[in-house]
Write a protein that holds these residues in place. Structure first.
Motif, short mmCIF file in Angstrom:
data_model
loop_
_atom_site.label_atom_id
_atom_site.label_comp_id
_atom_site.label_asym_id
_atom_site.label_seq_id
_atom_site.Cartn_x
_atom_site.Cartn_y
_atom_site.Cartn_z
N GLU A 1 0.82 -1.23 0.00
CA GLU A 1 0.00 0.00 0.00
C GLU A 1 0.85 1.26 0.00
OE1 GLU A 1 -3.31 0.16 2.64
OE2 GLU A 1 -3.80 -1.96 2.35
N LEU B 1 1.02 2.85 -3.39
CA LEU B 1 -0.18 3.51 -3.94
C LEU B 1 0.03 5.01 -4.08
CD1 LEU B 1 -2.99 1.60 -1.97
CD2 LEU B 1 -2.52 1.44 -4.42
N TYR C 1 -6.55 -4.78 -3.65
CA TYR C 1 -5.54 -3.78 -3.98
C TYR C 1 -6.00 -2.92 -5.15
CZ TYR C 1 -0.77 -1.92 -4.42
OH TYR C 1 0.33 -1.10 -4.46
N LYS D 1 -8.46 -0.33 -4.01
CA LYS D 1 -7.80 0.82 -3.39
C LYS D 1 -7.12 1.69 -4.44
CE LYS D 1 -7.04 -1.61 0.97
NZ LYS D 1 -6.08 -2.34 1.81
#
Length: 531
Positions: A322, A325, A385, A388
């Motif tokens: 993450e 991201l 994922y 997100k």
């Protein structure tokens, strides 16, 4: 109270403006940013350059170091590469401080006006990205002006100005203050902006501001340290290296280089403390890199000592982190890599299940069932994922790519599910001691070879998006359909002539049905990419 409210409001605008400008720059860079990071090699100098450029683009050294922790955690970057990028990130973050140290508040209304017009009246993504950069620039300087106006009345409070001046005589206290403020705000650029606002209003001399500035450089490490919690050992080492680099650099400046640097910056801008601070910030980071670059391998070794090797050192890591991201184009690239892992595992699941069937090996069938469980886990993690990722700042084209990848992983999961069915057919055939005719076995092998070829081609297709491979898969699927029809006709003939029994016939038909559906899902992926 009014001062605090105005200061917090100004800080909020500053942070939002910096974030918006960074997002706009990042979107404009797009795949270029990805290619910049792909330039990473074992060459540490290249790592420094990449770290500098990327941080200048995304306007946050914290975001870059968090990304580095993510790359290391995903096994995409070694510690020798990470230390170079971390050093470069410290240089890149000085761009924001340089910007806000200039008196550019007069440009804020102009850039805001142009940015709003472009954003409202243009439908082109590239123009909207430029509009975001302009809006972010304008909001950032509006926030800076708010902070300057907020702290201006503090000049009347002698106790406050005396406290700030005292940091010149008590540098450790100034160091701690800078560390704590940056750790709370989670942005060295924002805390630097507040310091420059104080300096611009004549509330703090350079000698008192410098210890706070050095503390800010240590405080910015808190973000990457927090980010490394729950990551693997190498990712923790990357965060430790960031901390070590800034602590050693601070010690060198406090003990040896403070006076020479002060002398240089005061000569360049004798009457402008804000510019002196920005230049010191830049010199601090550039000189620290120059001094410590030859000793980078020792910083890596110290981090290795602090976080020693463990039994889980070579554990299988995911590409889905993450932290990455923050840069959607790179995060999407990593999702493709994770999808390739999933496709490779589903292919192995197919091969293992067929091996079990041909060899009458129940252990191999169990292995295939375990593989399918892992395929489902990968589908779930990739889907989460992607969800997100779809909520980050991405282009319409990227949204389409994400939608296509959602469908692709679903097809790959179905390949694994049909392979699981074949493993269960194998277990049943072993339990019932079902025997296939030589002709039936030969036909299954013929069909399996074509299906296996498609599963292998799918991996290449996802990686390259080669239309020639896609066409080949679609053509092979047509051949599989023809083989299946031929097999069914031959099977009916054998049943009518008592050349095979009913039990083996049912399993046989189930097997070719699952093989044909696996090929269908390969064709789905190919058609999606081909179209």
């Amino acid at each position: 109270m009014n001062i605090a409210i105005s200061l917090i409001g100004g800080l909020g605008l500053f942070l939002y403006g910096m974030s918006l400008m960074g997002e706009g720059l990042q979107k404009s860079a797009g795949d270029k940013l990805k290619r910049i990071i792909e330039l990473l090699t074992s060459n540490i100098i290249m790592g420094v350059l990449v770290g500098t450029v990327v941080t200048a683009i995304i306007q946050s050294s914290s975001a870059t170091t968090v990304m580095v922790v993510g790359f290391v955690n995903a096994g995409l970057m070694g510690l020798s590469q990470a230390i170079g990028v971390i050093m470069g990130a410290n240089i890149g973050t000085t761009v924001t401080a340089q910007l806000v140290s200039f008196n550019l508040e007069g440009l804020a209304p102009i850039t805001l006006g142009i940015g709003i017009v472009l954003y409202l009246f243009s439908s082109k993504p590239k123009v909207k990205n430029i509009a975001e950069i302009l809006l972010g620039f304008g909001i950032l300087f509006t926030g800076m002006e708010f902070m300057k106006d907020a702290v201006n009345p503090l000049a009347e409070y002698k106790g406050f100005t005396d406290a700030l001046i005292s940091f010149g005589q008590r540098p450790i206290l100034g160091l701690l203050l800078g560390l704590v403020i940056t750790a709370i705000v989670q942005s060295s650029s924002a805390s630097m902006g507040m310091l420059i606002a104080l300096a611009a209003q004549g509330l703090i001399p350079l000698s008192s501001a410098l210890p706070i500035l050095y503390g800010q450089n240590i405080g910015t490490c808190v973000t990457s340290l927090i980010s490394s919690i729950g990551a693997n050992r190498n990712a923790k080492r990357a965060a430790i290296m960031h901390l070590l680099f800034n602590i050693i650099g601070t010690m060198i400046f406090l003990l040896f280089l403070n006076k020479p640097v002060v002398s240089i910056v005061t000569k360049i801008n004798p009457n402008d403390v804000a510019r002196q601070l920005a230049n010191t910030h830049t010199l601090f980071n550039i000189i620290s890199v120059i001094i410590l670059l030859p000793f980078a391998k020792y910083i890596v070794k110290i981090a290795m000592r602090i976080i020693p090797e463990g039994a889980d050192e070579k554990e299988n890591e995911t590409f889905l982190d993450e932290r990455i991201l923050e840069t959607p184009s790179i995060a999407f690239g990593n999702t493709i890599k994770e999808t390739l892992k999933m496709a490779d595992l589903s292919k192995d699941c197919l091969n293992t299940s067929l091996n079990s069937f041909f060899k009458k090996d129940s252990k191999e069938a169990q292995n295939a069932l375990e593989m399918e469980t892992k395929v489902k886990e990968l589908q779930k993690s990739i889907s989460n994922y992607l969800l997100k990722l779809s909520k980050t700042s991405i282009t319409k084209e990227s949204i389409d790519d994400i939608d296509n990848l959602f469908n692709t992983i679903n097809d790959i999961e179905r390949i694994g599910a049909h392979s699981e069915n074949i493993a269960e057919i194998s277990i049943e055939s072993i339990d019932k001691k079902v025997e296939m005719s030589d002709e039936g076995t030969r036909e299954i092998n013929q069909m399996y070879e074509k299906v296996k070829e498609n599963c292998e081609s799918i991996i290449k297709l996802i990686e390259t998006k080669d239309s020639d491979i896609a066409r080949k898969i679609i053509k092979t699927e047509e051949e599989v359909n023809k083989i299946e029809k031929s097999i069914r006709v031959n099977h009916i003939y054998r049943l009518n002539n008592n050349e095979c029994n009913i039990d083996s016939g049912i399993l046989y038909l189930d097997l070719i049905t699952n093989l044909e559906r696996i090929s269908d899902h390969c064709s789905n992926i190919a058609k999606r990419i081909y179209n």
